[in-house]
Enzyme design. Structure first.
Site, PDB file in Angstrom:
ATOM      1  N   ASP A  92       0.858  -1.166   0.000  1.00  0.00           N
ATOM      2  CA  ASP A  92       0.000   0.000   0.000  1.00  0.00           C
ATOM      3  C   ASP A  92       0.905   1.229   0.000  1.00  0.00           C
ATOM      4  OD1 ASP A  92      -2.938   1.010   1.978  1.00  0.00           O
ATOM      5  OD2 ASP A  92      -2.219   1.556  -0.020  1.00  0.00           O
ATOM      6  N   GLY A  94       0.843   4.085   1.773  1.00  0.00           N
ATOM      7  CA  GLY A  94       1.213   4.733   3.024  1.00  0.00           C
ATOM      8  C   GLY A  94       0.278   5.828   3.488  1.00  0.00           C
ATOM      9  N   GLY A  95      -0.475   6.431   2.566  1.00  0.00           N
ATOM     10  CA  GLY A  95      -1.344   7.545   2.951  1.00  0.00           C
ATOM     11  C   GLY A  95      -2.400   7.146   3.955  1.00  0.00           C
ATOM     12  N   ASP A 146      -2.670   8.058  -2.316  1.00  0.00           N
ATOM     13  CA  ASP A 146      -4.017   8.634  -2.329  1.00  0.00           C
ATOM     14  C   ASP A 146      -4.380   9.167  -0.951  1.00  0.00           C
ATOM     15  OD1 ASP A 146      -4.108   6.149  -1.062  1.00  0.00           O
ATOM     16  OD2 ASP A 146      -6.197   5.816  -1.627  1.00  0.00           O
ATOM     17  N   GLN A 189     -11.751   6.661  -5.684  1.00  0.00           N
ATOM     18  CA  GLN A 189     -12.269   7.296  -4.479  1.00  0.00           C
ATOM     19  C   GLN A 189     -13.654   7.886  -4.803  1.00  0.00           C
ATOM     20  OE1 GLN A 189     -11.152   7.064  -1.508  1.00  0.00           O
ATOM     21  NE2 GLN A 189      -9.008   6.403  -1.762  1.00  0.00           N
ATOM     22  N   ASP A 266      -7.686  -7.464   0.875  1.00  0.00           N
ATOM     23  CA  ASP A 266      -6.746  -7.572   1.994  1.00  0.00           C
ATOM     24  C   ASP A 266      -7.484  -7.133   3.254  1.00  0.00           C
ATOM     25  OD1 ASP A 266      -6.401  -4.461   1.625  1.00  0.00           O
ATOM     26  OD2 ASP A 266      -5.349  -4.979   3.490  1.00  0.00           O
ATOM     27  N   CYS A 304     -10.937 -28.889   8.915  1.00  0.00           N
ATOM     28  CA  CYS A 304      -9.919 -27.873   8.593  1.00  0.00           C
ATOM     29  C   CYS A 304      -8.545 -28.541   8.650  1.00  0.00           C
ATOM     30  CB  CYS A 304      -9.972 -26.720   9.592  1.00  0.00           C
ATOM     31  SG  CYS A 304      -8.633 -25.518   9.350  1.00  0.00           S
ATOM     32  N   CYS A 306      -5.578 -27.234   9.050  1.00  0.00           N
ATOM     33  CA  CYS A 306      -4.499 -26.475   9.708  1.00  0.00           C
ATOM     34  C   CYS A 306      -4.030 -27.197  10.967  1.00  0.00           C
ATOM     35  CB  CYS A 306      -4.987 -25.063  10.042  1.00  0.00           C
ATOM     36  SG  CYS A 306      -5.789 -24.900  11.641  1.00  0.00           S
ATOM     37  N   CYS A 309      -6.328 -27.346  14.081  1.00  0.00           N
ATOM     38  CA  CYS A 309      -7.502 -28.225  13.998  1.00  0.00           C
ATOM     39  C   CYS A 309      -7.125 -29.694  13.866  1.00  0.00           C
ATOM     40  CB  CYS A 309      -8.375 -27.807  12.819  1.00  0.00           C
ATOM     41  SG  CYS A 309      -9.082 -26.172  13.031  1.00  0.00           S
ATOM     42  N   HIS A 335      -4.844 -20.807  11.701  1.00  0.00           N
ATOM     43  CA  HIS A 335      -6.190 -21.310  11.388  1.00  0.00           C
ATOM     44  C   HIS A 335      -6.990 -20.272  10.603  1.00  0.00           C
ATOM     45  CE1 HIS A 335     -10.198 -22.941  11.558  1.00  0.00           C
ATOM     46  NE2 HIS A 335     -10.580 -21.722  11.958  1.00  0.00           N
TER      47      HIS A 335
HETATM   48  N1  LIG Z   1      -4.266   3.374   0.023  1.00  0.00           N
HETATM   49  C1  LIG Z   1      -5.452   3.084   0.589  1.00  0.00           C
HETATM   50  N2  LIG Z   1      -5.534   2.100   1.499  1.00  0.00           N
HETATM   51  C2  LIG Z   1      -6.766   1.851   2.086  1.00  0.00           C
HETATM   52  C3  LIG Z   1      -6.853   0.857   3.106  1.00  0.00           C
HETATM   53  C4  LIG Z   1      -5.641   0.056   3.573  1.00  0.00           C
HETATM   54  C5  LIG Z   1      -5.684  -1.343   2.998  1.00  0.00           C
HETATM   55  N3  LIG Z   1      -4.822  -2.270   3.764  1.00  0.00           N
HETATM   56  C6  LIG Z   1      -3.418  -1.948   3.687  1.00  0.00           C
HETATM   57  C7  LIG Z   1      -2.581  -2.871   4.535  1.00  0.00           C
HETATM   58  C8  LIG Z   1      -1.126  -2.565   4.351  1.00  0.00           C
HETATM   59  C9  LIG Z   1      -0.501  -2.679   5.705  1.00  0.00           C
HETATM   60  C10 LIG Z   1      -1.571  -2.573   6.710  1.00  0.00           C
HETATM   61  C11 LIG Z   1      -2.887  -2.770   6.012  1.00  0.00           C
HETATM   62  C12 LIG Z   1      -8.103   0.639   3.697  1.00  0.00           C
HETATM   63  N4  LIG Z   1      -8.452  -0.176   4.715  1.00  0.00           N
HETATM   64  C13 LIG Z   1      -9.782   0.055   4.910  1.00  0.00           C
HETATM   65  N5  LIG Z   1     -10.509  -0.515   5.863  1.00  0.00           N
HETATM   66  C14 LIG Z   1      -9.898  -1.379   6.866  1.00  0.00           C
HETATM   67  C15 LIG Z   1     -11.010  -1.612   7.880  1.00  0.00           C
HETATM   68  C16 LIG Z   1     -10.528  -2.445   8.989  1.00  0.00           C
HETATM   69  C17 LIG Z   1      -9.852  -1.874  10.074  1.00  0.00           C
HETATM   70  C18 LIG Z   1      -9.423  -2.685  11.117  1.00  0.00           C
HETATM   71  C19 LIG Z   1      -9.686  -4.050  11.085  1.00  0.00           C
HETATM   72  C20 LIG Z   1     -10.351  -4.610   9.983  1.00  0.00           C
HETATM   73  C21 LIG Z   1     -10.764  -3.806   8.931  1.00  0.00           C
HETATM   74  N6  LIG Z   1     -10.280   0.952   4.062  1.00  0.00           N
HETATM   75  C22 LIG Z   1      -9.245   1.352   3.293  1.00  0.00           C
HETATM   76  C23 LIG Z   1      -9.158   2.312   2.287  1.00  0.00           C
HETATM   77  C24 LIG Z   1      -7.919   2.572   1.698  1.00  0.00           C
HETATM   78  C25 LIG Z   1      -7.776   3.610   0.695  1.00  0.00           C
HETATM   79  O1  LIG Z   1      -8.736   4.318   0.329  1.00  0.00           O
HETATM   80  N7  LIG Z   1      -6.528   3.829   0.194  1.00  0.00           N
END
Ligand SMILES: Nc1nc2c(CCNCC3CCCC3)c3[nH]c(NCCc4ccccc4)nc3cc2c(=O)[nH]1
Length: 372
Positions: A92, A94-95, A146, A189, A266, A304, A306, A309, A335
């Site tokens: 990702d 970083g933003g 972004d 977006q 993810d 499962c 894993c 399990c 798991h």
């Molecule tokens: N660039 C960018 N990244 C986003 C992310 C990060 C995605 N995982 C990145 C990984 C890279 C390293 C860390 C994560 C998002 N994550 C979420 N929701 C997570 C919701 C959530 C929060 C906590 C627990 C479960 C779900 N919405 C997101 C929107 C964006 C976005 O617009 N732009």
């Protein structure tokens, strides 16, 4: 001709099955990507991540630029070598992490300045610097820099934020060093506003990317609004390119999003929950710290494959968490990631056999049934 491509294999309604061809190998889609935050999928070795069936993992620009530093990872041969993960890695930009983790931050039209949550040191991310960092990490798939607006927000604030992200997408693309089998994804977006989402898709396809992500969701809007936004956005996206829904989600989120045409996901849910004794299974979730598991000799989930399990009981897992033993988070993370991969494999097979509708009913019935 870039060796990177998504090859369709079958469709079932709006759902697609296919293969993602990259410089670091081929991955079947739809695919769930385990999150490797600081160069590690927490509590897992790379062999154990591989054994869950995962094909591609996430790296994190934000964490790695702060520690050990992108230049160091590059000097050590890049993230694949550093983590010893030979498969594709998506990083990702970083933003989003700055907005959700950065201690103090200042956003301006050129980028974001922030203080490290680790040692308070000051850093700056711009589309150019983020793209350069991801290149130094040798990410297979690079994400545009972004801005993800917090919801709820006024429509004009969402519009301004989206248009800033589109300008940053153009600068990210300009800074991207194209390599065979490597890709850069644009990030759509526009909040939950159909017109703004459409404008964002047009802006990104005019620039042209190897794949397209949907950002700005899973930020508290709720599943219904998320699905409604997908319904209005996915059909506008190029059909021949991979679609990645960022930060999503629960197994039910994955199912509904694949059915709306998403190929890649993810989420920190399976790994974060694995560390806090929450198990994901075909019959819903379970909190293994609960006393009712103390004498239960049954495996966590019958069928499962894993280690948690196949080799242990619920009583043992309960004990490990009560005793705060490191093996607890290890086994339950293993798991949960295995379960997420099995859900995706089951969905993929159902698409190939054009029975995703029936499979969806079975999955939802299982999750609703609760512990047998
Ligand atoms: N660039 C960018 N990244 C986003 C992310 C990060 C995605 N995982 C990145 C990984 C890279 C390293 C860390 C994560 C998002 N994550 C979420 N929701 C997570 C919701 C959530 C929060 C906590 C627990 C479960 C779900 N919405 C997101 C929107 C964006 C976005 O617009 N732009």
């Amino acid at each position: 001709m870039n060796g990177f491509r998504w090859q369709p294999e079958a469709t079932d309604g709006a759902a697609r099955a296919g293969h993602l061809h990259t410089a670091h190998g081929v991955v079947a889609t739809p695919t769930f990507m385990p999150v490797g935050t600081a160069g590690t999928v927490k509590a897992m070795t790379m062999d154990s991540v591989r054994s869950t069936g995962a094909g591609i993992v996430l790296g994190n620009t934000y964490h790695l630029m702060l520690r050990p530093g992108a230049e160091r990872v590059q000097a050590l041969g890049g993230l694949h070598r550093f983590m010893d993960w030979p498969g594709p890695i998506l990083t990702d930009s970083g933003g989003f992490q700055v907005m959700s983790l950065g201690a103090l931050r200042k956003l301006d039209s050129d980028g974001v300045t922030f203080q490290s949550h680790i040692d308070g040191s000051r850093h700056r991310l711009t589309p150019e610097r983020s793209t350069e960092i991801q290149h130094m990490l040798d990410a297979t798939i690079t994400m545009c820099f972004d801005e993800c607006p917090a919801l709820p927000a006024e429509t004009d604030a969402i519009a301004a934020s989206m248009r800033l992200s589109m300008r940053w997408a153009a600068r990210s693309r300009e800074a991207f060093v194209a390599r065979d089998g490597y890709a850069q994804y644009g990030i759509v977006q526009g909040g939950t506003e159909p017109q703004l989402r459409a404008e964002s898709v047009r802006a990104l396809t005019d620039i042209g990317f190897e794949g397209y992500a949907i950002g700005g969701l899973a930020v508290g809007e709720g599943q219904a609004l998320m699905f409604q936004t997908l319904d209005g956005t996915v059909p506008l996206m190029p059909a021949d390119k991979p679609r990645y829904l960022m930060g999503v989600g629960t197994p039910d989120d994955l199912l509904g999003s694949v059915m709306r045409g998403i190929d890649m996901f993810d989420c920190v849910m399976p790994t974060r929950s694995g560390r806090t004794a929450r198990a994901y299974t075909g019959f819903g979730t379970l909190n293994l710290r609960n006393a009712r598991h103390a004498l239960d000799p049954r495996p966590l989930e019958a069928g499962c494959p894993c280690p948690a399990c196949t080799r242990h009981s619920r009583a043992y897992l309960h004990h490990l968490f009560r005793a705060d033993e490191i093996l607890g988070p290890m086994l339950l993370t293993w798991h949960n990631l295995t379960y997420y991969q099995r859900v995706m494999q089951g969905i993929r097979t159902a698409i190939l056999e054009t029975r995703l509708g029936a499979h969806a009913i079975e999955l939802r019935a299982g999750w609703a049934a609760g512990d047998p």
